[in-house]
Design a protein around this motif. Structure first.
Motif, PDB file in Angstrom:
ATOM      1  N   SER A   1       0.832  -1.203   0.000  1.00 50.74           N
ATOM      2  CA  SER A   1       0.000   0.000   0.000  1.00 50.74           C
ATOM      3  C   SER A   1       0.870   1.260   0.000  1.00 50.74           C
ATOM      4  CB  SER A   1      -0.908  -0.007   1.226  1.00 50.74           C
ATOM      5  OG  SER A   1      -0.117  -0.058   2.414  1.00 50.74           O
ATOM      6  N   GLU A   2       0.217   2.392  -0.176  1.00 48.89           N
ATOM      7  CA  GLU A   2       0.949   3.664  -0.225  1.00 48.89           C
ATOM      8  C   GLU A   2       1.737   3.901   1.053  1.00 48.89           C
ATOM      9  OE1 GLU A   2       0.048   8.456  -0.914  1.00 48.89           O
ATOM     10  OE2 GLU A   2      -1.580   6.976  -0.987  1.00 48.89           O
ATOM     11  N   GLY A   3       1.159   3.561   2.186  1.00 47.75           N
ATOM     12  CA  GLY A   3       1.850   3.733   3.451  1.00 47.75           C
ATOM     13  C   GLY A   3       2.661   2.518   3.873  1.00 47.75           C
ATOM     14  N   SER A   4       2.709   1.501   3.016  1.00 40.76           N
ATOM     15  CA  SER A   4       3.546   0.300   3.179  1.00 40.76           C
ATOM     16  C   SER A   4       3.101  -0.645   4.287  1.00 40.76           C
ATOM     17  CB  SER A   4       5.017   0.686   3.428  1.00 40.76           C
ATOM     18  OG  SER A   4       5.511   1.497   2.395  1.00 40.76           O
ATOM     19  N   ALA A   5       1.999  -0.365   4.979  1.00 41.40           N
ATOM     20  CA  ALA A   5       1.599  -1.195   6.112  1.00 41.40           C
ATOM     21  C   ALA A   5       0.722  -2.368   5.699  1.00 41.40           C
ATOM     22  CB  ALA A   5       0.860  -0.358   7.151  1.00 41.40           C
ATOM     23  N   ARG A   6       0.225  -2.348   4.477  1.00 36.11           N
ATOM     24  CA  ARG A   6      -0.718  -3.384   4.060  1.00 36.11           C
ATOM     25  C   ARG A   6      -0.308  -3.975   2.718  1.00 36.11           C
ATOM     26  NH1 ARG A   6      -6.755  -2.038   6.134  1.00 36.11           N
ATOM     27  NH2 ARG A   6      -6.212  -1.034   8.114  1.00 36.11           N
ATOM     28  N   VAL A   7      -0.512  -5.286   2.604  1.00 38.16           N
ATOM     29  CA  VAL A   7      -0.267  -5.984   1.342  1.00 38.16           C
ATOM     30  C   VAL A   7      -1.530  -6.786   1.043  1.00 38.16           C
ATOM     31  CG1 VAL A   7       1.131  -7.673   0.126  1.00 38.16           C
ATOM     32  CG2 VAL A   7       2.220  -6.088   1.739  1.00 38.16           C
ATOM     33  N   ARG A   8      -2.283  -6.332   0.036  1.00 33.91           N
ATOM     34  CA  ARG A   8      -3.546  -6.975  -0.338  1.00 33.91           C
ATOM     35  C   ARG A   8      -3.377  -7.592  -1.722  1.00 33.91           C
ATOM     36  NH1 ARG A   8      -8.902  -3.515   0.402  1.00 33.91           N
ATOM     37  NH2 ARG A   8      -7.968  -3.529   2.496  1.00 33.91           N
ATOM     38  N   LEU A   9      -3.497  -8.916  -1.790  1.00 35.27           N
ATOM     39  CA  LEU A   9      -3.129  -9.635  -3.005  1.00 35.27           C
ATOM     40  C   LEU A   9      -4.312  -9.994  -3.896  1.00 35.27           C
ATOM     41  CD1 LEU A   9      -0.441 -11.929  -1.370  1.00 35.27           C
ATOM     42  CD2 LEU A   9      -0.043  -9.918  -2.782  1.00 35.27           C
ATOM     43  N   ASP A  10      -5.494 -10.142  -3.338  1.00 32.89           N
ATOM     44  CA  ASP A  10      -6.680 -10.360  -4.164  1.00 32.89           C
ATOM     45  C   ASP A  10      -7.919 -10.045  -3.336  1.00 32.89           C
ATOM     46  OD1 ASP A  10      -7.401 -12.602  -2.627  1.00 32.89           O
ATOM     47  OD2 ASP A  10      -6.619 -14.046  -4.059  1.00 32.89           O
ATOM     48  N   GLY A  11      -9.081 -10.348  -3.883  1.00 30.77           N
ATOM     49  CA  GLY A  11     -10.315  -9.970  -3.224  1.00 30.77           C
ATOM     50  C   GLY A  11     -10.942 -11.055  -2.378  1.00 30.77           C
ATOM     51  N   ALA A  12     -10.340 -12.243  -2.325  1.00 35.39           N
ATOM     52  CA  ALA A  12     -10.910 -13.330  -1.523  1.00 35.39           C
ATOM     53  C   ALA A  12     -10.834 -12.984  -0.036  1.00 35.39           C
ATOM     54  CB  ALA A  12     -10.175 -14.633  -1.809  1.00 35.39           C
ATOM     55  N   GLY A  13     -11.786 -13.501   0.736  1.00 34.41           N
ATOM     56  CA  GLY A  13     -11.839 -13.170   2.149  1.00 34.41           C
ATOM     57  C   GLY A  13     -11.506 -14.333   3.049  1.00 34.41           C
ATOM     58  N   ALA A  14     -11.184 -14.008   4.302  1.00 33.05           N
ATOM     59  CA  ALA A  14     -10.988 -14.987   5.365  1.00 33.05           C
ATOM     60  C   ALA A  14     -11.968 -14.635   6.483  1.00 33.05           C
ATOM     61  CB  ALA A  14      -9.549 -14.952   5.869  1.00 33.05           C
ATOM     62  N   HIS A  15     -12.017 -15.448   7.529  1.00 37.62           N
ATOM     63  CA  HIS A  15     -12.999 -15.174   8.579  1.00 37.62           C
ATOM     64  C   HIS A  15     -12.643 -13.942   9.403  1.00 37.62           C
ATOM     65  CE1 HIS A  15     -10.628 -16.443  12.054  1.00 37.62           C
ATOM     66  NE2 HIS A  15     -10.345 -17.586  11.473  1.00 37.62           N
TER      67      HIS A  15
ATOM     68  N   GLU B   1      -8.728 -23.230   4.200  1.00 40.13           N
ATOM     69  CA  GLU B   1      -9.373 -23.075   5.500  1.00 40.13           C
ATOM     70  C   GLU B   1     -10.084 -21.725   5.553  1.00 40.13           C
ATOM     71  OE1 GLU B   1      -8.929 -25.827   6.754  1.00 40.13           O
ATOM     72  OE2 GLU B   1      -6.943 -26.500   6.179  1.00 40.13           O
ATOM     73  N   SER B   2     -10.992 -21.572   6.503  1.00 36.26           N
ATOM     74  CA  SER B   2     -11.697 -20.295   6.646  1.00 36.26           C
ATOM     75  C   SER B   2     -10.750 -19.177   7.052  1.00 36.26           C
ATOM     76  CB  SER B   2     -12.812 -20.424   7.680  1.00 36.26           C
ATOM     77  OG  SER B   2     -12.273 -20.715   8.960  1.00 36.26           O
ATOM     78  N   TYR B   3      -9.566 -19.538   7.584  1.00 35.06           N
ATOM     79  CA  TYR B   3      -8.596 -18.529   8.005  1.00 35.06           C
ATOM     80  C   TYR B   3      -7.512 -18.294   6.960  1.00 35.06           C
ATOM     81  CZ  TYR B   3      -6.212 -22.851   9.486  1.00 35.06           C
ATOM     82  OH  TYR B   3      -5.657 -24.105   9.527  1.00 35.06           O
ATOM     83  N   ASN B   4      -7.699 -18.763   5.739  1.00 33.80           N
ATOM     84  CA  ASN B   4      -6.715 -18.524   4.684  1.00 33.80           C
ATOM     85  C   ASN B   4      -7.090 -17.288   3.884  1.00 33.80           C
ATOM     86  OD1 ASN B   4      -6.135 -22.048   3.905  1.00 33.80           O
ATOM     87  ND2 ASN B   4      -5.079 -20.689   5.329  1.00 33.80           N
ATOM     88  N   SER B   5      -6.312 -16.237   4.021  1.00 35.22           N
ATOM     89  CA  SER B   5      -6.431 -15.079   3.139  1.00 35.22           C
ATOM     90  C   SER B   5      -5.375 -15.226   2.046  1.00 35.22           C
ATOM     91  CB  SER B   5      -6.210 -13.783   3.919  1.00 35.22           C
ATOM     92  OG  SER B   5      -4.824 -13.528   4.099  1.00 35.22           O
ATOM     93  N   ALA B   6      -5.367 -14.269   1.124  1.00 35.28           N
ATOM     94  CA  ALA B   6      -4.418 -14.361   0.018  1.00 35.28           C
ATOM     95  C   ALA B   6      -2.973 -14.292   0.480  1.00 35.28           C
ATOM     96  CB  ALA B   6      -4.691 -13.244  -0.992  1.00 35.28           C
ATOM     97  N   GLY B   7      -2.724 -13.708   1.655  1.00 30.27           N
ATOM     98  CA  GLY B   7      -1.360 -13.636   2.176  1.00 30.27           C
ATOM     99  C   GLY B   7      -0.928 -14.873   2.933  1.00 30.27           C
ATOM    100  N   SER B   8      -1.882 -15.763   3.241  1.00 28.11           N
ATOM    101  CA  SER B   8      -1.570 -16.938   4.058  1.00 28.11           C
ATOM    102  C   SER B   8      -0.444 -17.800   3.513  1.00 28.11           C
ATOM    103  CB  SER B   8      -2.820 -17.795   4.248  1.00 28.11           C
ATOM    104  OG  SER B   8      -3.775 -17.158   5.053  1.00 28.11           O
TER     105      SER B   8
END
Length: 617
Positions: free
Chosen positions: A38-52, A325-332
């Motif tokens: 992200s612009e402030g470097s604190a977040r890395v979002r790789l796709d739109g899939a969700g986790a719990h 798993e329900s706890y798998n986000s794109a960064g997992s």
């Protein structure tokens, strides 16, 4: 440009034989993430899939997990030109006034998991991620970590996360209440079973969290803790014992047993071998440890595990949300970078200077009482006969823990339609239906025992139907004997190993009374009825159900089960195509003597450790 799933793997083509190769592999895995900061470097979002958990926690996961590889890289003297990204991210993510603030922890929270990597990095690299920060950022980071550690952590391997955070705080001179640390270290002792084995909490599962979590973090602690000599010695000795057993969860080519939850972490499974090196624990000769480590990375380098942009996908052998798993986000998946821990070691460490030793597994079965398994090594594969484990909390937990057999080469399949009995894969399982639409398989065991190289379980697919199952290794084959007591008629389907299926049905299918055989260019899989007249079916399973390959054939036996008592005797095997497979196919095992099996367990049966806790619903 046509997507090539092999070359999209950032490790593809890397020989992975030297320290330089491993370092290059890490860099190649990280580089595709750079456009997603992200612009402030604190977040890395790789796709739109969700986790719990919430999106901020998922973005923190994408930010923090690469540190498991980047931190050892820098600690070992490797250059990394993006530490400013991480300094900015740490400052902004822990600043309540910044739009990229990670959010406040108020109880058990996914952020607790990800902060462990940050604590580890603060311990190893304070000069890169702490010292350069302005005082306000230091205060915010310290306050964020100290606030989070006040809450209870999940009653499993998560307790180590507080320990790692505390190591980082201590290294950076931050004052905190150490009584929390002492409490969790003591509580972790309650998970130790003996012989090097833990359980991951008071649950009926003993899986890859033992090598890539319990031992991995324990060995990091053993290397980095100040004092605590008794516990450090215990962690090292337990790892030595564990190495003797866990090596049998790996095959001669470096593949590991596909079993249990969180398999999207992929080569994190090899993190145990790197952790031994990191903690200077020569549990096996260094060349043997190095061989297990490098072969495992090479095995993964050949599979389509990344998306087209080189970002690791959720999945196992290929992108696949069915097994997640329900706890798998794109960064997992970036927990896989835990495998790169030995980059913290200098090039002259004996782990790196040793000559890699090839695997030398014998064909004799290896019984493992604690996970309730009997391991069989065959060409390019390790098979685990399994009884005693369960997991009802995870999606597809039954398939991940309660099948009769698991494999490194052939993986396992997850079912995708609970109302399509006749289309179920049921590899390594016995499924029953009383209406032709719904089905039941083994989900838990009332009894699970091991005697010599044989497993026994008693289980109930319905409250009024009881099944007793014996699992017996038989060279290239294994035999399953089931005694079924049912008050009503049922239909049953039992599956062998799933193998890759070619397009245009360019495979051989043999459907006969009493057997089913599938032959592809690469593999042969067979299932035989040794004591009855079930019909054989080489079944084309639904796509994307198997973990290793996206399209499979599963040999099955199918037939009616009359009311009363029925005994089924099944033999199954799978081998790479060739003379050895054809010879095995021509020499199936004989049906075992049921009375002799009962006498064996009456005389020598002991409970599988995994089952020795109450069921959790």
């Amino acid at each position: 440009m046509t997507y090539d799933p092999a070359t999209a793997n950032p490790l593809f083509g890397n020989p992975l034989k030297t320290r330089d190769d491993v370092e290059k592999g890490l860099r190649d895995l990280f580089t595709p993430l750079l456009p997603y900061f992200s612009e402030g470097s604190a977040r890395v979002r790789l796709d739109g899939a969700g986790a719990h958990f919430d999106r901020a926690a998922a973005d923190l996961e994408g930010f923090a997990r690469p540190l498991w590889g980047l931190t050892p890289l820098a600690a070992g003297g490797g250059d990394f030109e993006h530490w400013e990204l991480y300094r900015q991210g740490l400052a902004n993510g822990t600043d309540p006034e910044h739009p990229e603030y990670w959010g406040t922890v108020n109880g058990i929270d996914q952020r607790m998991v990800e902060l462990a990597a940050i604590g580890f990095t603060m311990k190893m690299l304070p000069h890169l991620v702490w010292d350069p920060l302005p005082q306000r950022a230091k205060d915010n980071l310290a306050a964020y970590l100290k606030h989070t550690r006040k809450f209870e952590y999940a009653d499993n391997n998560w307790k180590f996360f507080r320990i790692l955070v505390d190591l980082g705080l201590e290294q950076c001179g931050v004052e905190f209440d150490r009584s929390y640390t002492d409490t969790f270290l003591k509580e972790l002792e309650g998970f130790y079973l003996g012989d090097g084995w833990y359980r991951d909490g008071n649950v009926r599962r003993i899986d890859h969290y033992i090598p890539f979590a319990m031992h991995f973090y324990g060995l990091i602690y053993a290397k980095l803790a100040n004092g605590d000599e008794k516990r450090v010695a215990d962690y090292k000795e337990r790892a030595r014992l564990f190495a003797e057993d866990i090596q049998h969860w790996f095959d001669e080519d470096g593949g590991t047993l596909a079993f249990g939850r969180s398999l999207t972490y992929r080569f994190a499974c090899g993190g145990f071998w790197g952790a031994l090196a990191f903690a200077d624990v020569e549990a096996l000769p260094w060349g043997v440890i190095k061989g297990h480590f490098l072969r495992h990375l090479r095995w993964w380098s050949k599979l389509p595990i990344a998306n087209g942009d080189g970002v690791l996908s959720i999945g196992y052998g290929y992108p696949n949300l069915f097994m997640s798993e329900s706890y798998n986000s794109a960064g997992s998946p970036y927990w896989a970078l835990k495998a790169f821990l030995p980059l913290a070691l200098p090039a002259d460490h004996p782990f790196w200077t040793a000559e890699e030793v090839e695997a030398d597994f014998h064909a004799k079965p290896v019984p493992l009482k604690h996970p309730g398994m009997v391991m069989q090594h065959t060409k390019g594969n390790v098979v685990a006969l399994s009884s005693g484990q369960q997991n009802w909390q995870m999606r597809a937990g039954t398939e991940k823990y309660a099948k009769f057999v698991y494999s490194s080469r052939y993986g396992f399949s997850v079912e995708v339609d609970e109302r399509a009995y006749h289309n179920g894969a049921f590899d390594g399982a016995l499924a029953f239906s009383d209406d032709g639409r719904h089905y039941r398989v083994r989900e838990s065991n009332e009894v699970a025992q091991i005697a010599e190289n044989v497993l026994f379980a008693r289980w109930k697919p319905w409250s009024d139907v009881e099944v007793e199952t014996w699992l017996i290794p038989a060279h290239h084959w294994h035999v399953r004997l089931h005694r079924i007591n049912t008050p009503r008629a049922l239909h049953a389907t039992e599956g062998g190993f799933a193998i890759a299926r070619a397009d245009l049905n360019a495979d051989t299918y043999i459907d006969e009374a009493g057997r089913a055989v599938a032959k592809s260019k690469t593999d042969v899989s067979a299932i035989l009825d040794l004591g009855g007249k079930r019909e054989g079916r080489a079944f084309r399973a639904f796509p994307n159900t198997n973990l290793i390959v996206s399209k499979t054939i599963v040999p099955q036996l199918r037939g009616e089960i009359a009311a009363g008592t029925t005994v089924l005797v099944t033999a199954a095997m799978a081998l790479p195509a060739g003379a050895e497979a054809e010879a095995a196919l021509a020499t199936p095992p004989h049906a075992p003597d049921l009375a002799a099996l009962e006498a064996l367990f009456a005389r020598e049966g002991v409970d599988v450790s995994a089952i020795l806790v109450p069921e959790r619903f």
